[in-house]
Design an enzyme around this catalytic site. Structure first.
Site, PDB file in Angstrom:
ATOM      1  N   HIS A  13      -2.894  -1.110   6.766  1.00  3.45           N
ATOM      2  CA  HIS A  13      -3.785  -0.901   5.617  1.00  3.45           C
ATOM      3  C   HIS A  13      -4.842  -2.004   5.508  1.00  3.45           C
ATOM      4  CE1 HIS A  13      -1.014  -3.411   2.979  1.00  3.45           C
ATOM      5  NE2 HIS A  13      -2.137  -3.684   2.353  1.00  3.45           N
ATOM      6  N   ASP A  73       3.593  -0.493   8.975  1.00  5.25           N
ATOM      7  CA  ASP A  73       2.285  -0.939   8.486  1.00  5.25           C
ATOM      8  C   ASP A  73       1.729  -2.105   9.319  1.00  5.25           C
ATOM      9  OD1 ASP A  73       0.049  -1.360   6.955  1.00  5.25           O
ATOM     10  OD2 ASP A  73       1.097  -1.352   5.035  1.00  5.25           O
ATOM     11  N   SER A  95      -0.668  -9.373   2.166  1.00  5.82           N
ATOM     12  CA  SER A  95      -0.489  -8.284   3.122  1.00  5.82           C
ATOM     13  C   SER A  95      -0.900  -8.740   4.507  1.00  5.82           C
ATOM     14  CB  SER A  95      -1.308  -7.070   2.715  1.00  5.82           C
ATOM     15  OG  SER A  95      -0.566  -6.294   1.842  1.00  5.82           O
TER      16      SER A  95
END
Ligand code: ARG
Ligand code: ASP
Length: 710
Positions: free
Chosen positions: A83, A219, A645
């Site tokens: 992402h 991810d 992230s």
């Protein structure tokens, strides 16, 4: 009695403040070293951050300005989340090469794809410059003047240091402006896409599973940093060479057991752990619920139409993700703060702070802070509410925010240089094409009806944009808005742009969508922003003092500064959790769970045939856990937030265990109040990442250059 209360409160707070809570400044990590080692760490603070020799910090980057990435080979190979790489993957995707859907793998370096605009930043060194930045200021100076002096000091300091270095120099406030640190950064601008899994691995579970445990998202995406022949930053050039880092991360295949020490090294964006109770209460019980309600209604409308039509599903996928991310997170914040008594704990702490103030005359300046906070936040509340309505209800009416792009063009006169007009037209034509590609009018009409009703029913006339006060009947208004505005018709907009002359600006000024937009913006500029800024100015002074007071009250305690998008170390344990009575979450998920969730009819749960085949033959190679299964994701009690992230989560030896990508929504209150019982970060297991690269994609070239420790 007072003393007893004070020590009781401190005891309670300290018990709450689990060993590793907080986001620590890497250059000061020696203060945490003992505790980290007691928790199991086998390396030293100096191994993590050093300016005398290479250390783990040399492998960590701020990726694309909003995420974290880490270098995993001597040839600049970089891992981050899917992402985080999404926009760049999308940039390279077309109908013929749909890398979002199908994934992409460069089988040799010549196939790697340049990503214009993508940068990575290495922190080379940081220094405490508090004394230099604050030498001529004190708390009695009026706030704007104080800030002016500080800005001036920073400017001078930066200019001085810039003379001695090629690095980029920044100074940032820590502890709400009580301390300042200087950062020397090196920015690389040639970063290329090397590989990414298909979305049904990299985004498996989609928005449905976002913020939720158990999780099965692969991810990750892979990039490479390039440098010129001397190893220095250089813009894209085919002659550039892979960047040779001072340090790359080793990768562990051992996995982690419940209770193992783990730490995350990355760029957390923003936390507010030192707010008074009244602020936390306002955030969790006034502001977030309004945003959740409004966004929830919009998302319901999106869902209805997205389910009916495949094209609409794609058109609104990214908008849905954008609104849905905050919506779900804030629900978790409210739930978590209330369920785990975040406000009460803060109030209890404040009582002890009050007692501490009463103990000595010198502490009087701190004494009134808490009462003043109550009053200031009460003053702030209606403006924050108004702002929340404006951004969530008003500006989510797409026809109005699209019309806003034409605001400048509507002000054009005969005096405006033609060149300027031409530039506007070019960029508006581009914006128009982008807007209509993903616009579905029936959704927008329904959003407009619902949001305007909400606005009129819940915001008093003084706290809403003027155009709303002229609406007699919402349905009639919306009907005429969509009938009369040109902004629902791509052809009309383009024709208007093609034939634009300054005399036609009047037509824009009469368009009801643009009128509504201007009314919203004027309302913000004139009615909301000035009082809000004035109150926030006072609040920032009060918060700085309150922070200082808290540090004076507990001189022995190690405080960690709120996140501010600079490099931090956070640590805890690999750990599951109990979100509710009777629910007990294990700390890891496996490929079995992906098969359980599989549903070919639900977009978020489609499983790749190749992945299924690998699952059926249990072809996991050396990436299987010792229990024989393929571990996909795991949770830990490591304090993280947005920006973390893509951050590496590392084991006791500083080897890579996985990539952080999310939190469990029950614990998203961690941005305001961290609770070690309930706050968990979620990472994708590095063994799953390697399994996908190796067995699924066959990109053995990448595996070969990594430093894998069996
Ligand atoms: N909740 C995560 C973070 O804030 C991941 C967001 C991206 N993933 C998604 N399914 N929308 O930002
Ligand atoms: N998903 C977040 C990010 O993109 C991380 C978090 O909020 O925990 O940075």
């Amino acid at each position: 009695m007072k003393r007893l209360l004070l020590s009781l409160a401190i005891l309670l707070i300290s018990a709450m403040a689990f060993a590793g809570e907080g986001m620590w400044i890497p250059m000061l990590l020696q203060h945490n070293e003992k505790e980290m080692q007691e928790m199991g760490m086998r390396i030293t603070a100096e191994d993590i951050y050093s300016i005398n020799h290479s250390s783990l910090k040399d492998a960590i980057v701020l990726f694309g300005g909003g995420c974290t990435g880490e270098i995993v080979s001597d040839y600049g190979l970089l891992l981050t989340n899917h992402h985080c790489g999404y926009d760049y993957i999308q940039q390279h995707s077309s109908v013929e090469h749909d890398y979002l859907t199908d994934g992409f793998w460069a089988m040799d370096r010549s196939q790697e794809l340049p990503c214009p605009g993508l940068t990575v930043i290495f922190l080379r060194e940081m220094r405490d410059v508090t004394d230099k930045v604050t030498f001529n200021v004190n708390d009695d100076i009026e706030e704007t003047e104080r800030q002016r002096l500080i800005d001036e000091n920073i400017k001078k300091l930066v200019a001085d240091v810039e003379k001695t270095t090629d690095y980029k120099v920044f100074v940032k406030p820590y502890f709400l402006g009580n301390e300042y640190y200087l950062l020397l950064n090196e920015e690389y601008t040639d970063v290329r896409l090397v590989g990414c899994p298909p979305s049904n691995i990299g985004k498996f579970g989609g928005d449905t599973d976002n913020w939720v445990w158990p999780r099965h998202t692969g991810d990750f995406s892979v990039f490479r940093v390039y440098a010129n022949k001397d190893g220095h930053p250089a813009d894209y050039n085919p002659d550039n060479v892979p960047y040779k880092p001072a340090k790359h991360l080793e990768i562990s295949l051992k996995g982690a057991e419940e209770g193992d020490f783990a730490f995350v090294f990355g760029y957390p964006a923003r936390t507010s752990e030192y707010l008074p109770a009244v602020a936390v209460d306002q955030e969790a019980n006034v502001i977030d619920p309004i945003a959740v309600k409004l966004r929830g209604e919009i998302l319901d409308i999106y869902n209805t139409y997205q389910e009916q039509d495949k094209k609409v599903r794609i058109q609104y996928a990214s908008k849905h993700a954008g609104l849905g991310n905050g919506w779900k997170k804030w629900m978790g914040v409210t739930e978590g703060i209330n369920h785990f008594h975040g406000v009460e704990k803060k109030r209890f702490y404040e009582e002890s702070f009050r007692q501490w103030c009463l103990e000595s005359r010198g502490r009087i300046p701190y004494l009134h802070l808490l009462t003043d906070f109550e009053q200031k936040y009460k003053e702030l509340e209606p403006y924050r509410v108004a702002y929340t309505y404006l951004t969530n209800a008003g500006l989510n009416i797409e026809i109005m925010s699209f019309a806003g792009y034409f605001n400048r063009l509507s002000q054009v006169t005969k005096e405006t240089p033609q060149e300027e007009i031409d530039q506007m037209i070019v960029s508006l034509k581009k914006a128009t094409a982008e807007f209509f590609k993903d616009y579905y009018q029936p959704i927008d009409e329904e959003v407009a009806r619902t949001m305007l009703e909400e606005y009129l029913n819940h915001q008093p006339a003084d706290f809403r944009p003027g155009f709303l006060n002229e609406i007699q009947d919402v349905n009639a208004y919306v009907d005429q808005l969509f009938n009369k505005s040109m902004f629902v018709n791509e052809e009309k907009v383009n024709k208007f742009l093609d034939n634009f002359k300054p005399s036609k600006a009047k037509k824009l000024q009469k368009d009801p969508a643009l009128i509504a937009y201007q009314s919203m913006i004027n309302f913000y500029r004139e009615d909301i922003n000035p009082p809000m800024s004035a109150i926030n100015n006072d609040l920032s002074r009060m918060q700085r003092l309150y922070m200082k007071g808290q540090m004076l009250m507990e001189p022995e305690k190690r405080f960690s500064p709120d996140a501010n998008f600079t490099l931090r170390v956070t640590y805890g344990k690999v750990q599951g959790f109990k979100p509710q009575d009777g629910k007990n979450y294990r700390h890891f998920t496996t490929l079995e769970g992906i098969m359980e969730k599989e549903n070919p009819d639900i977009y978020d749960y489609v499983v790749e045939p190749k992945l299924k085949q690998l699952y059926n033959t249990k072809d996991y190679g050396r990436y299987a856990d010792k229990d024989g299964t393929m571990h996909v994701a795991f949770t830990a009690s490591v304090h993280t937030t947005g920006g973390n992230s893509g951050s590496p989560i590392l084991n006791a030896d500083g080897q890579l265990l996985g990539l952080n990508f999310d939190r469990c929504w029950e614990g998203t209150m961690s941005d305001l109040v961290y609770d070690p019982d309930i706050c968990r970060n979620i990472s994708v297991d590095i063994r799953y990442v390697l399994f996908i690269i190796d067995k699924f994609a066959g990109a053995k070239n990448l595996i070969a250059e990594m430093d894998i420790v069996e």
